[in-house]
Design a protein around this motif. Structure first.
Motif, PDB file in Angstrom:
ATOM      1  N   ASN A 112       0.835  -1.188   0.000  1.00  0.00           N
ATOM      2  CA  ASN A 112       0.000   0.000   0.000  1.00  0.00           C
ATOM      3  C   ASN A 112       0.882   1.254   0.000  1.00  0.00           C
ATOM      4  N   LYS A 113       1.332   1.640  -1.187  1.00  0.00           N
ATOM      5  CA  LYS A 113       2.270   2.770  -1.305  1.00  0.00           C
ATOM      6  C   LYS A 113       1.637   4.103  -0.929  1.00  0.00           C
ATOM      7  N   THR A 114       0.361   4.275  -1.209  1.00  0.00           N
ATOM      8  CA  THR A 114      -0.318   5.531  -0.888  1.00  0.00           C
ATOM      9  C   THR A 114      -0.335   5.752   0.621  1.00  0.00           C
ATOM     10  N   ASP A 115      -0.723   4.722   1.364  1.00  0.00           N
ATOM     11  CA  ASP A 115      -0.747   4.830   2.833  1.00  0.00           C
ATOM     12  C   ASP A 115       0.670   5.012   3.381  1.00  0.00           C
ATOM     13  N   ALA A 116       1.629   4.312   2.786  1.00  0.00           N
ATOM     14  CA  ALA A 116       3.016   4.430   3.237  1.00  0.00           C
ATOM     15  C   ALA A 116       3.496   5.877   3.077  1.00  0.00           C
ATOM     16  N   GLU A 117       3.234   6.485   1.915  1.00  0.00           N
ATOM     17  CA  GLU A 117       3.653   7.868   1.690  1.00  0.00           C
ATOM     18  C   GLU A 117       2.984   8.823   2.673  1.00  0.00           C
ATOM     19  N   ALA A 118       1.694   8.601   2.944  1.00  0.00           N
ATOM     20  CA  ALA A 118       0.966   9.452   3.892  1.00  0.00           C
ATOM     21  C   ALA A 118       1.567   9.325   5.302  1.00  0.00           C
ATOM     22  N   GLN A 119       1.929   8.113   5.685  1.00  0.00           N
ATOM     23  CA  GLN A 119       2.514   7.899   7.016  1.00  0.00           C
ATOM     24  C   GLN A 119       3.918   8.501   7.105  1.00  0.00           C
ATOM     25  N   TYR A 120       4.688   8.388   6.044  1.00  0.00           N
ATOM     26  CA  TYR A 120       6.019   9.021   6.042  1.00  0.00           C
ATOM     27  C   TYR A 120       5.881  10.538   6.169  1.00  0.00           C
ATOM     28  N   GLN A 121       4.883  11.105   5.474  1.00  0.00           N
ATOM     29  CA  GLN A 121       4.651  12.554   5.571  1.00  0.00           C
ATOM     30  C   GLN A 121       4.237  12.926   6.989  1.00  0.00           C
ATOM     31  N   LYS A 122       3.397  12.109   7.588  1.00  0.00           N
ATOM     32  CA  LYS A 122       2.971  12.349   8.976  1.00  0.00           C
ATOM     33  C   LYS A 122       4.185  12.295   9.911  1.00  0.00           C
ATOM     34  N   ALA A 123       5.082  11.351   9.671  1.00  0.00           N
ATOM     35  CA  ALA A 123       6.295  11.242  10.493  1.00  0.00           C
ATOM     36  C   ALA A 123       7.164  12.480  10.331  1.00  0.00           C
ATOM     37  N   ALA A 124       7.370  12.916   9.094  1.00  0.00           N
ATOM     38  CA  ALA A 124       8.207  14.097   8.838  1.00  0.00           C
ATOM     39  C   ALA A 124       7.628  15.316   9.537  1.00  0.00           C
ATOM     40  N   THR A 125       6.324  15.486   9.449  1.00  0.00           N
ATOM     41  CA  THR A 125       5.659  16.593  10.134  1.00  0.00           C
ATOM     42  C   THR A 125       5.793  16.442  11.642  1.00  0.00           C
ATOM     43  N   GLY A 126       5.637  15.230  12.127  1.00  0.00           N
ATOM     44  CA  GLY A 126       5.749  14.960  13.564  1.00  0.00           C
ATOM     45  C   GLY A 126       7.111  15.303  14.118  1.00  0.00           C
ATOM     46  N   PHE A 127       8.150  15.036  13.361  1.00  0.00           N
ATOM     47  CA  PHE A 127       9.503  15.364  13.830  1.00  0.00           C
ATOM     48  C   PHE A 127       9.719  16.871  13.899  1.00  0.00           C
ATOM     49  N   THR A 128       9.089  17.625  13.001  1.00  0.00           N
ATOM     50  CA  THR A 128       9.292  19.074  13.017  1.00  0.00           C
ATOM     51  C   THR A 128       8.399  19.784  14.024  1.00  0.00           C
ATOM     52  N   THR A 129       7.256  19.198  14.365  1.00  0.00           N
ATOM     53  CA  THR A 129       6.322  19.883  15.265  1.00  0.00           C
ATOM     54  C   THR A 129       6.349  19.383  16.702  1.00  0.00           C
ATOM     55  N   SER A 130       6.935  18.224  16.948  1.00  0.00           N
ATOM     56  CA  SER A 130       6.930  17.700  18.315  1.00  0.00           C
ATOM     57  C   SER A 130       8.310  17.840  18.942  1.00  0.00           C
ATOM     58  N   ASN A 131       8.330  17.694  20.221  1.00  0.00           N
ATOM     59  CA  ASN A 131       9.597  17.711  20.954  1.00  0.00           C
ATOM     60  C   ASN A 131      10.015  16.285  21.259  1.00  0.00           C
ATOM     61  N   SER A 132       9.876  15.422  20.300  1.00  0.00           N
ATOM     62  CA  SER A 132      10.197  14.012  20.479  1.00  0.00           C
ATOM     63  C   SER A 132      11.700  13.850  20.637  1.00  0.00           C
ATOM     64  N   VAL A 133      12.113  13.610  21.853  1.00  0.00           N
ATOM     65  CA  VAL A 133      13.545  13.510  22.139  1.00  0.00           C
ATOM     66  C   VAL A 133      13.862  12.076  22.478  1.00  0.00           C
ATOM     67  N   PRO A 134      14.874  11.483  21.935  1.00  0.00           N
ATOM     68  CA  PRO A 134      15.624  12.017  20.808  1.00  0.00           C
ATOM     69  C   PRO A 134      14.845  11.816  19.514  1.00  0.00           C
ATOM     70  N   GLY A 135      15.208  12.532  18.509  1.00  0.00           N
ATOM     71  CA  GLY A 135      14.481  12.489  17.252  1.00  0.00           C
ATOM     72  C   GLY A 135      14.965  11.432  16.291  1.00  0.00           C
ATOM     73  N   TRP A 136      15.562  10.340  16.791  1.00  0.00           N
ATOM     74  CA  TRP A 136      16.048   9.321  15.861  1.00  0.00           C
ATOM     75  C   TRP A 136      14.857   8.815  15.048  1.00  0.00           C
ATOM     76  N   GLY A 137      15.153   8.423  13.862  1.00  0.00           N
ATOM     77  CA  GLY A 137      14.137   7.884  12.968  1.00  0.00           C
ATOM     78  C   GLY A 137      13.973   8.720  11.721  1.00  0.00           C
ATOM     79  N   LYS A 138      14.396   9.970  11.781  1.00  0.00           N
ATOM     80  CA  LYS A 138      14.282  10.836  10.600  1.00  0.00           C
ATOM     81  C   LYS A 138      14.994  10.211   9.405  1.00  0.00           C
ATOM     82  N   GLN A 139      16.110   9.531   9.698  1.00  0.00           N
ATOM     83  CA  GLN A 139      16.886   8.932   8.612  1.00  0.00           C
ATOM     84  C   GLN A 139      16.163   7.752   7.953  1.00  0.00           C
ATOM     85  N   LEU A 140      15.046   7.294   8.542  1.00  0.00           N
ATOM     86  CA  LEU A 140      14.289   6.194   7.959  1.00  0.00           C
ATOM     87  C   LEU A 140      13.248   6.666   6.953  1.00  0.00           C
ATOM     88  N   ILE A 141      13.028   7.969   6.907  1.00  0.00           N
ATOM     89  CA  ILE A 141      12.081   8.533   5.960  1.00  0.00           C
ATOM     90  C   ILE A 141      12.770   8.652   4.606  1.00  0.00           C
TER      91      ILE A 141
END
Length: 198
Positions: A165-194
């Protein structure tokens, strides 16, 4: 004499407490390095730091040791799948060790889900369908306690990719990218998986 012993014991306790605080800070500083390193040797050094750290939060040391091996396996999967499988297996052992004291921790559940998907990709499981069911359970557990975690979005994206399901995968990756920029998720590891962020 009792006063001297009391003062000495108070002093020793104070030193122990400050040393403990230092190692907890060192653990967090090392965890932040997960965002910037990108070589096998760097991941091995961090793994060693996490496994040798004397901290009051032992589950975090196990968790970050597992993260460092997971990310190393991700790096190796492109050039040496056999080495990647060994790192992924090590990651799983440490992640499961972290769940002994924190069984309902969302970060642990997300990490174990990611490792499970990685091991499926590396051909480690005899029954991939059963492993996919386990991933769904880890997603549900993490979702119930930390639904906005950007790493959960990455786990969902990778799971969607696995099911085609590539469409859902892309939407979730976008949600993750947004989440890393808007949250204070410490540490922010995982960005490199996008995809596109390596």
């Amino acid at each position: 004499m009792n006063k001297i012993l009391f003062i000495l014991s108070f002093f020793v306790t104070g030193l122990w407490a400050s040393a403990q605080t230092f190692t907890d800070k060192a653990l967090q500083q090392s965890a932040l390095q997960l965002n910037t390193i990108n070589t096998e040797g760097d991941y091995d050094k961090l793994f060693k730091k996490f496994t040798e750290t004397n901290t009051s939060e032992k589950w975090q040391a196990f968790h970050y040791a597992a993260v460092s091996m997971y990310l190393k396996a991700d790096l190796l999967s492109k050039k040496s799948p056999a080495s990647a499988a060994n790192s992924s297996i090590t990651a799983e052992k440490f992640a499961l060790g972290g769940t002994l004291s924190q069984p309902d921790n969302a970060e642990n559940n997300i990490l174990i889900g990611l490792i499970t998907l990685q091991k499926i990709e590396l051909g480690v499981y005899n029954d991939p369908a059963k492993a996919i069911q386990e991933v769904s359970k880890y997603i549900a557990k993490a979702e119930s306690s930390d639904p906005n975690n950007p790493r959960l979005a990455i786990l969902k994206a990778k799971s969607a990719e696995k099911s085609g399901n590539k469409t859902d995968a892309e939407a979730q990756y976008q949600k993750a990218a947004t989440g890393f920029t808007t949250s204070n998720s410490v540490p922010g590891w995982g960005k490199q998986l996008i995809p596109g962020n390596k």
